[in-house]
Design a protein around this motif. Structure first.
Motif, mmCIF file in Angstrom:
data_model
loop_
_atom_site.group_PDB
_atom_site.id
_atom_site.type_symbol
_atom_site.label_atom_id
_atom_site.label_comp_id
_atom_site.label_asym_id
_atom_site.label_seq_id
_atom_site.Cartn_x
_atom_site.Cartn_y
_atom_site.Cartn_z
ATOM 1 N N THR A 62 35.179 45.380 47.021
ATOM 2 C CA THR A 62 35.761 45.380 45.675
ATOM 3 C C THR A 62 35.683 44.030 44.958
ATOM 4 O O THR A 62 36.140 43.925 43.818
ATOM 5 C CB THR A 62 37.249 45.815 45.724
ATOM 6 N N HIS A 63 35.134 43.012 45.615
ATOM 7 C CA HIS A 63 35.029 41.714 44.919
ATOM 8 C C HIS A 63 33.907 40.869 45.514
ATOM 9 O O HIS A 63 33.851 40.668 46.728
ATOM 10 C CB HIS A 63 36.350 40.955 45.005
ATOM 11 N N HIS A 64 33.042 40.378 44.650
ATOM 12 C CA HIS A 64 31.893 39.593 45.119
ATOM 13 C C HIS A 64 31.334 38.787 43.948
ATOM 14 O O HIS A 64 31.586 39.106 42.783
ATOM 15 C CB HIS A 64 30.810 40.548 45.635
ATOM 16 N N HIS A 65 30.594 37.716 44.296
ATOM 17 C CA HIS A 65 29.763 37.006 43.309
ATOM 18 C C HIS A 65 28.432 36.811 44.016
ATOM 19 O O HIS A 65 28.237 35.823 44.738
ATOM 20 C CB HIS A 65 30.370 35.653 42.918
ATOM 21 N N MET A 66 27.547 37.750 43.828
ATOM 22 C CA MET A 66 26.363 37.807 44.691
ATOM 23 C C MET A 66 25.405 36.633 44.485
ATOM 24 O O MET A 66 24.722 36.221 45.410
ATOM 25 C CB MET A 66 25.677 39.149 44.503
ATOM 26 N N THR A 228 39.591 40.746 37.085
ATOM 27 C CA THR A 228 39.609 39.281 36.972
ATOM 28 C C THR A 228 40.174 38.684 38.257
ATOM 29 O O THR A 228 40.482 39.406 39.210
ATOM 30 C CB THR A 228 40.429 38.826 35.739
ATOM 31 N N HIS A 229 40.272 37.353 38.286
ATOM 32 C CA HIS A 229 40.919 36.643 39.404
ATOM 33 C C HIS A 229 42.365 36.354 39.012
ATOM 34 O O HIS A 229 42.630 35.963 37.877
ATOM 35 C CB HIS A 229 40.245 35.289 39.652
ATOM 36 N N LEU A 230 43.282 36.428 39.975
ATOM 37 C CA LEU A 230 44.679 36.136 39.647
ATOM 38 C C LEU A 230 45.427 35.570 40.853
ATOM 39 O O LEU A 230 45.246 36.037 41.983
ATOM 40 C CB LEU A 230 45.390 37.422 39.186
ATOM 41 N N ALA A 265 41.454 40.141 41.717
ATOM 42 C CA ALA A 265 41.021 39.573 42.996
ATOM 43 C C ALA A 265 42.054 38.565 43.498
ATOM 44 O O ALA A 265 42.657 37.834 42.701
ATOM 45 C CB ALA A 265 39.673 38.883 42.837
ATOM 46 N N HIS A 266 42.259 38.572 44.791
ATOM 47 C CA HIS A 266 43.062 37.609 45.562
ATOM 48 C C HIS A 266 44.566 37.901 45.542
ATOM 49 O O HIS A 266 45.092 38.403 46.515
ATOM 50 C CB HIS A 266 42.781 36.166 45.138
ATOM 51 N N CYS A 267 45.277 37.482 44.490
ATOM 52 C CA CYS A 267 46.731 37.705 44.440
ATOM 53 C C CYS A 267 47.422 37.163 45.690
ATOM 54 O O CYS A 267 48.426 37.723 46.156
ATOM 55 C CB CYS A 267 47.046 39.191 44.251
ATOM 56 N N VAL A 316 34.656 40.847 50.033
ATOM 57 C CA VAL A 316 34.129 39.712 50.805
ATOM 58 C C VAL A 316 34.196 38.441 49.971
ATOM 59 O O VAL A 316 34.146 37.342 50.511
ATOM 60 C CB VAL A 316 32.684 39.961 51.291
ATOM 61 N N ASP A 317 34.279 38.564 48.647
ATOM 62 C CA ASP A 317 34.210 37.446 47.700
ATOM 63 C C ASP A 317 32.827 36.810 47.752
ATOM 64 O O ASP A 317 31.987 37.162 48.565
ATOM 65 C CB ASP A 317 35.326 36.420 47.948
ATOM 66 N N GLY A 318 32.591 35.852 46.872
ATOM 67 C CA GLY A 318 31.260 35.258 46.745
ATOM 68 C C GLY A 318 30.797 34.581 48.020
ATOM 69 O O GLY A 318 31.588 34.085 48.807
HETATM 70 ZN ZN LIG Z 1 35.983 35.625 43.252
#
Ligand SMILES: [Zn+2]
Length: 448
Positions: A62-66, A228-230, A265-267, A316-318
């Motif tokens: 659900t979250h990545h920056h490829m 978004t990121h939060l 993302a994150h929280c 997994v995130d970027g």
């Molecule tokens: Zn991110």
């Protein structure tokens, strides 16, 4: 297509059935029947015998920056927290080209698919030198991955109190115009869709409140999702308090950024009131445990979110803040990190798998993936049980062993009814050639 005789079939269906000797019958990209192999149709155009394997729903990221696979393990950013890490990398990312976006996305998707992931979102928020989200979409189509392409953006550069250098931010009107173009060109809202477009201003410290508000209005006018990121770390919380006089959750709420069509993302630093708000509004969270450890952001309160009823998926995130984008590995780290923070009963192996399947589906707003049941998309993956990492574990509890052990590569991956991985090998792209090209581009980008 008939997949049969799996040692164990994990369905993630409403009653969470696990079926010894199970299988799945697929027609036109959709699951038609699930059950013990004897009870399924015995003939199909293609029959794959999965004796010695666990078969489960494809995992969902659900979250990545490829694009960040080009800047893995960059020495200057190896040992920094979020803001310093970003500040070290922004100038390098300013050199990205359309070809770099396409090839890095292919590379990141290949890595994810080989780890058991069949659906991924990607958050591309930097568009220098003619880069477009179209470059990512082209890669997803080529490799055959189910995709949520998030049109990220940054509009507040350093001269206006933001974190990114001015030369990598965009004009807000241009961002909204391009976002509309992408939704109208690509977003497919039908069941079994291979491509969603989401609207995704990057973070509180890189876009304005106006852009956040207008993005929400735009997304809702098209019925697409917001991302978004939060509340990523304590500095992120301080920035929110100093700039806006609010906690990150209050900031999100004040801009219309809560609801069942939003995922953050994150929280990691979401407070008790924020958790209650997210639960009440159905706002989703992309939990990224490896990245949170890599950047020392903290331990996200996932058990509290779970207890409150917040939708949670895994990300997994970027690749530059989690240099190992393995979806099964991310489920493992989610389980381990929850235990570090909240005790040995904080998360079981099956709960971690549920986050990686059903949790991810909910966060991405989909009810056609995340479980193996009639009428669901034919996205399924099989892992071999004779890997050395599963010796012993496969005897006692093969499903839990897959999460507790060293994460193996997938043996078979079927996405939308097509075998994208067979015998552990990607079928849709020539991976060694892609990786050679990726190396050349990574060197070129670092050289500036
Ligand atoms: Zn991110």
């Amino acid at each position: 297509m008939l997949l049969r005789n799996a040692d164990m079939l994990v369905t993630m269906d409403a009653s969470r059935r696990e079926i010894a000797g199970g299988g799945v019958f697929i027609r036109d990209g959709v699951i038609e029947a699930v059950g013990s192999s004897e009870a399924l149709p015995q003939e199909a155009d293609e029959v794959i015998d999965l004796a010695g394997h666990v078969l489960m729903p494809g995992l969902i990221n659900t979250h990545h920056h490829m694009y960040q696979s080009l800047t893995r393990a960059v020495p200057a950013a190896q040992d920094a927290e979020l803001f310093d890490w970003l500040s070290a990398l922004y100038p390098i990312w300013a050199g990205l080209t359309p070809e770099m976006i396409r090839v890095s996305t292919l590379t990141a998707m290949a890595e994810l698919i080989l780890s058991g992931c069949t659906t991924s979102s990607d958050h591309l928020y930097i568009y220098p030198n003619g880069c477009r989200l179209d470059d990512s979409i082209e890669a997803a189509r080529q490799i055959g991955m189910r995709f949520t392409a998030s049109r990220g953006s940054m509009s507040v550069g350093r001269s206006r109190g933001g974190l990114p250098p001015d030369r990598v931010v965009e004009d807000e009107e241009a961002i909204l115009r391009d976002t509309r173009r992408l939704i109208e060109t690509y977003h497919d809202a039908t069941r079994y869709s291979m491509l969603h477009v989401a609207v995704a201003p990057c973070s509180p410290f890189s876009v304005s409140r106006d852009l956040m508000r207008e993005s929400a209005v735009l997304a809702r006018s098209y019925g697409v999702r917001l991302h978004t990121h939060l509340a990523e770390n304590v500095k992120d919380v301080s920035y929110s308090r100093e700039q806006f006089g609010m906690t990150p959750a209050e900031y999100a709420e004040s801009l219309g950024w809560t609801g069942a069509d939003v995922w953050h993302a994150h929280c990691v630093q979401l407070d008790t009131a924020g958790i209650a708000l997210f639960a009440r509004t159905g706002t989703g969270v992309a939990h990224c445990p490896c990245s949170n450890m890599r950047l020392a952001s903290g331990i996200a309160p996932i058990p509290a979110m779970h207890a409150a009823g917040v939708p949670v998926g895994l990300g997994v995130d970027g690749c530059a803040s989690n240099d190992g984008a393995h979806m099964l590995g991310e489920a493992r780290q989610a389980m381990l990190l929850a235990r570090v923070g909240f005790g040995p009963a904080a998360m079981s192996a099956r709960q971690a798998l549920e986050l990686a399947t059903l949790g991810g589906a909910r966060v991405l707003g989909r009810d056609d993936i995340g479980a193996l049941a009639p009428g669901m998309s034919a996205d399924c993956v099989a892992f071999r049980l004779d890997d050395v990492s599963l010796a012993g574990g496969a005897v006692h509890d093969p499903v839990a062993a897959l999460v507790f052990g060293t994460p193996p590569r997938v043996q078979l991956s079927v996405i939308n009814g097509k075998a994208v991985v067979r015998d552990g090998e990607l079928q849709t792209v020539e991976l060694p050639a892609v990786l050679r090209q990726h190396d050349v581009l990574a060197r070129q980008l670092a050289a500036g």
